[in-house]
Motif scaffolding. Structure first.
Motif, PDB file in Angstrom:
ATOM      1  N   UNK A 238      31.422 -76.909  37.484  1.00  0.00           N
ATOM      2  CA  UNK A 238      31.364 -75.457  37.464  1.00  0.00           C
ATOM      3  C   UNK A 238      30.885 -74.933  36.119  1.00  0.00           C
ATOM      4  N   UNK A 239      31.369 -75.535  35.041  1.00  0.00           N
ATOM      5  CA  UNK A 239      30.939 -75.092  33.712  1.00  0.00           C
ATOM      6  C   UNK A 239      29.425 -75.231  33.572  1.00  0.00           C
ATOM      7  N   UNK A 240      28.875 -76.339  34.069  1.00  0.00           N
ATOM      8  CA  UNK A 240      27.431 -76.542  34.017  1.00  0.00           C
ATOM      9  C   UNK A 240      26.729 -75.487  34.864  1.00  0.00           C
ATOM     10  N   UNK A 241      27.318 -75.200  36.026  1.00  0.00           N
ATOM     11  CA  UNK A 241      26.741 -74.192  36.917  1.00  0.00           C
ATOM     12  C   UNK A 241      26.692 -72.833  36.234  1.00  0.00           C
ATOM     13  N   UNK A 242      27.791 -72.430  35.619  1.00  0.00           N
ATOM     14  CA  UNK A 242      27.842 -71.120  34.985  1.00  0.00           C
ATOM     15  C   UNK A 242      26.933 -71.066  33.759  1.00  0.00           C
ATOM     16  N   UNK A 243      26.804 -72.195  33.076  1.00  0.00           N
ATOM     17  CA  UNK A 243      25.915 -72.244  31.912  1.00  0.00           C
ATOM     18  C   UNK A 243      24.475 -71.973  32.334  1.00  0.00           C
ATOM     19  N   UNK A 244      24.124 -72.411  33.538  1.00  0.00           N
ATOM     20  CA  UNK A 244      22.758 -72.248  34.022  1.00  0.00           C
ATOM     21  C   UNK A 244      22.556 -70.939  34.788  1.00  0.00           C
ATOM     22  N   UNK A 245      23.628 -70.169  34.949  1.00  0.00           N
ATOM     23  CA  UNK A 245      23.578 -69.019  35.838  1.00  0.00           C
ATOM     24  C   UNK A 245      22.467 -68.045  35.469  1.00  0.00           C
ATOM     25  N   UNK A 246      22.252 -67.833  34.176  1.00  0.00           N
ATOM     26  CA  UNK A 246      21.225 -66.884  33.746  1.00  0.00           C
ATOM     27  C   UNK A 246      19.884 -67.554  33.480  1.00  0.00           C
ATOM     28  N   UNK A 247      19.826 -68.868  33.680  1.00  0.00           N
ATOM     29  CA  UNK A 247      18.598 -69.637  33.453  1.00  0.00           C
ATOM     30  C   UNK A 247      18.110 -69.569  32.009  1.00  0.00           C
ATOM     31  N   UNK A 248      19.002 -69.275  31.073  1.00  0.00           N
ATOM     32  CA  UNK A 248      18.654 -69.287  29.646  1.00  0.00           C
ATOM     33  C   UNK A 248      19.753 -70.082  28.929  1.00  0.00           C
ATOM     34  N   UNK A 249      19.857 -71.397  29.195  1.00  0.00           N
ATOM     35  CA  UNK A 249      20.974 -72.178  28.645  1.00  0.00           C
ATOM     36  C   UNK A 249      21.008 -72.234  27.130  1.00  0.00           C
ATOM     37  N   UNK A 250      19.858 -72.005  26.457  1.00  0.00           N
ATOM     38  CA  UNK A 250      19.870 -72.074  24.995  1.00  0.00           C
ATOM     39  C   UNK A 250      20.773 -70.998  24.400  1.00  0.00           C
ATOM     40  N   UNK A 251      20.938 -69.874  25.111  1.00  0.00           N
ATOM     41  CA  UNK A 251      21.853 -68.847  24.621  1.00  0.00           C
ATOM     42  C   UNK A 251      23.290 -69.347  24.680  1.00  0.00           C
ATOM     43  N   UNK A 252      23.635 -70.054  25.753  1.00  0.00           N
ATOM     44  CA  UNK A 252      24.968 -70.646  25.840  1.00  0.00           C
ATOM     45  C   UNK A 252      25.145 -71.712  24.760  1.00  0.00           C
ATOM     46  N   UNK A 253      24.108 -72.514  24.560  1.00  0.00           N
ATOM     47  CA  UNK A 253      24.197 -73.588  23.570  1.00  0.00           C
ATOM     48  C   UNK A 253      24.397 -73.047  22.160  1.00  0.00           C
ATOM     49  N   UNK A 254      23.881 -71.854  21.888  1.00  0.00           N
ATOM     50  CA  UNK A 254      24.010 -71.282  20.546  1.00  0.00           C
ATOM     51  C   UNK A 254      25.439 -70.838  20.258  1.00  0.00           C
ATOM     52  N   UNK A 255      26.215 -70.575  21.314  1.00  0.00           N
ATOM     53  CA  UNK A 255      27.595 -70.068  21.264  1.00  0.00           C
ATOM     54  C   UNK A 255      27.679 -68.626  20.769  1.00  0.00           C
ATOM     55  N   UNK A 256      26.542 -67.997  20.477  1.00  0.00           N
ATOM     56  CA  UNK A 256      26.553 -66.630  19.991  1.00  0.00           C
ATOM     57  C   UNK A 256      27.026 -65.635  21.054  1.00  0.00           C
ATOM     58  N   UNK A 257      26.908 -66.027  22.325  1.00  0.00           N
ATOM     59  CA  UNK A 257      27.250 -65.103  23.389  1.00  0.00           C
ATOM     60  C   UNK A 257      28.523 -65.506  24.123  1.00  0.00           C
ATOM     61  N   UNK A 258      29.302 -66.418  23.535  1.00  0.00           N
ATOM     62  CA  UNK A 258      30.465 -66.973  24.245  1.00  0.00           C
ATOM     63  C   UNK A 258      31.769 -66.364  23.753  1.00  0.00           C
ATOM     64  N   UNK A 259      32.539 -65.751  24.663  1.00  0.00           N
ATOM     65  CA  UNK A 259      33.867 -65.250  24.324  1.00  0.00           C
ATOM     66  C   UNK A 259      34.819 -66.395  23.997  1.00  0.00           C
ATOM     67  N   UNK A 260      34.681 -67.491  24.745  1.00  0.00           N
ATOM     68  CA  UNK A 260      35.674 -68.568  24.672  1.00  0.00           C
ATOM     69  C   UNK A 260      35.027 -69.850  24.168  1.00  0.00           C
ATOM     70  N   UNK A 261      34.688 -69.838  22.884  1.00  0.00           N
ATOM     71  CA  UNK A 261      34.059 -71.000  22.278  1.00  0.00           C
ATOM     72  C   UNK A 261      35.026 -72.177  22.226  1.00  0.00           C
ATOM     73  N   UNK A 262      34.512 -73.365  22.415  1.00  0.00           N
ATOM     74  CA  UNK A 262      35.361 -74.565  22.292  1.00  0.00           C
ATOM     75  C   UNK A 262      35.753 -74.781  20.849  1.00  0.00           C
TER      76      UNK A 262
END
Length: 333
Positions: free
Chosen positions: A309-333
């Motif tokens: 599911x985490x992978x699915x949600x990461x791809x939801x917007x089709x711009x995974x580099x934004x997720x990878x940057x963590x700049x847009x994440x409320x709940x960073x690891x």
């Protein structure tokens, strides 16, 4: 988990309910409020001309529409603190509201106001705002004991801390968490940034800096390192705080802060409501946010593997580099 969406008009309410919102929240500042406090103190965290319903009649229409569709409406009184002199005026306003319509709860951040409302109008349901700074179990107990029936966790609260609070407080109250849009540089309950001169200074870090040591010397490597840090900060503001200029992706999804990858954990720990932020945003962005979250929740139903599911949600917007940057994440690891 229910989708909680912001609105500023009856027409927005119709659109957001049709998209799948099951809860709505809104603000209202009556015309006479300026005569009570001048223009120095808003009744809620959004200015009168930005992010609020225009009048009490509009609120009544929104509540009627929502209740006809089994949707709840929450009214914000969510300043961190009000002066004692305003409490009676706020009570007068709330009584005026409930004489005309029946919002399902008041969202309150000021403990003193919550205590007074519980004493004077015990029939009204109260939610403890994220502006209350519920960052630990003792604060959660404090607001629960004041009468809050829902605790709204601040943005960026660590998932482990959130789960620990829920485990210790239990099911006597409901829990709400941020999931889409609008970041904040600070923990907003304790923010003391100056908002004069064209907005908060934390949103506008455009000054040019140069570092010097105590002897007045400037080293190139130190300034390069600091400049890179400043560029990272500016990128975080653009992506997470400014929501990339309030933009919508080519797929039609909202840009900006996001907590979709945390949906499996939020569901498992007992969060009941997912907050879409941005009362002042366009209807286009609000509707896109509800659609994206509804699609994400549909993926969550019946799924047993949180990692998939985490992978699915990461791809939801089709711009995974934004997720990878963590700049847009409320709940960073």
């Amino acid at each position: 988990m229910k989708i909680l969406a912001p609105l500023t008009s009856f027409e927005e309410g119709k659109a957001l309910i049709s998209e799948g919102a099951k809860e709505l929240y809104c603000g209202l500042q009556p015309n006479y409020w300026d005569s009570v406090s001048g223009d120095r103190f808003w009744l809620n965290r959004r200015g009168p001309s930005q992010g609020n319903l225009p009048n009490l009649e509009e609120l009544s229409k929104v509540v009627g529409l929502a209740h006809a569709h089994d949707v709840k409406v929450f009214l914000t009184l969510n300043q961190s603190v009000y002066s004692n002199s305003l409490y009676q005026e706020i009570l007068k306003f709330v009584r005026e509201v409930y004489a005309i319509c029946s919002p399902d709860a008041l969202i309150i951040g000021d403990p003193g106001l919550m205590k007074m409302m519980k004493e004077k109008m015990p029939e009204v349901t109260l939610h403890a705002s994220s502006l209350g700074g519920i960052l630990n179990t003792e604060t959660a107990k404090f607001f629960r004991d004041l009468g809050a029936k829902r605790l709204i966790f601040p943005r960026y609260l660590d998932l482990e801390d959130m789960a620990n609070i829920i485990q210790k407080i239990g099911s006597d109250v409901e829990y709400e968490a941020f999931v889409l849009n609008d970041g904040c540089i600070f923990e907003e309950a304790y923010c003391f940034a100056n908002h004069a001169f064209s907005g908060a200074i934390c949103h506008n870090p455009h000054w040019i800096y140069k570092l010097y040591d105590k002897n007045g010397q400037s080293r190139k490597e130190d300034n390069c390192s600091f400049s890179q840090h400043l560029m990272d900060y500016r990128e975080f503001i653009y992506i997470g705080i400014k929501n990339m200029g309030e933009s919508i992706s080519p797929k039609g999804d909202p840009m900006g802060m996001c907590g979709l990858c945390a949906l499996p954990e939020l569901k498992a720990m007992g969060v009941c409501s997912l907050k879409i932020v941005g009362r002042e945003s366009s209807l286009e962005k609000k509707a896109a946010s509800v659609r994206l979250l509804r699609k994400s929740l549909a993926s969550l139903e019946g799924e047993e593997n949180p990692e998939i599911l985490k992978l699915c949600f990461r791809m939801m917007r089709s711009i995974p580099k934004l997720c990878d940057s963590s700049y847009m994440c409320y709940y960073r690891d």
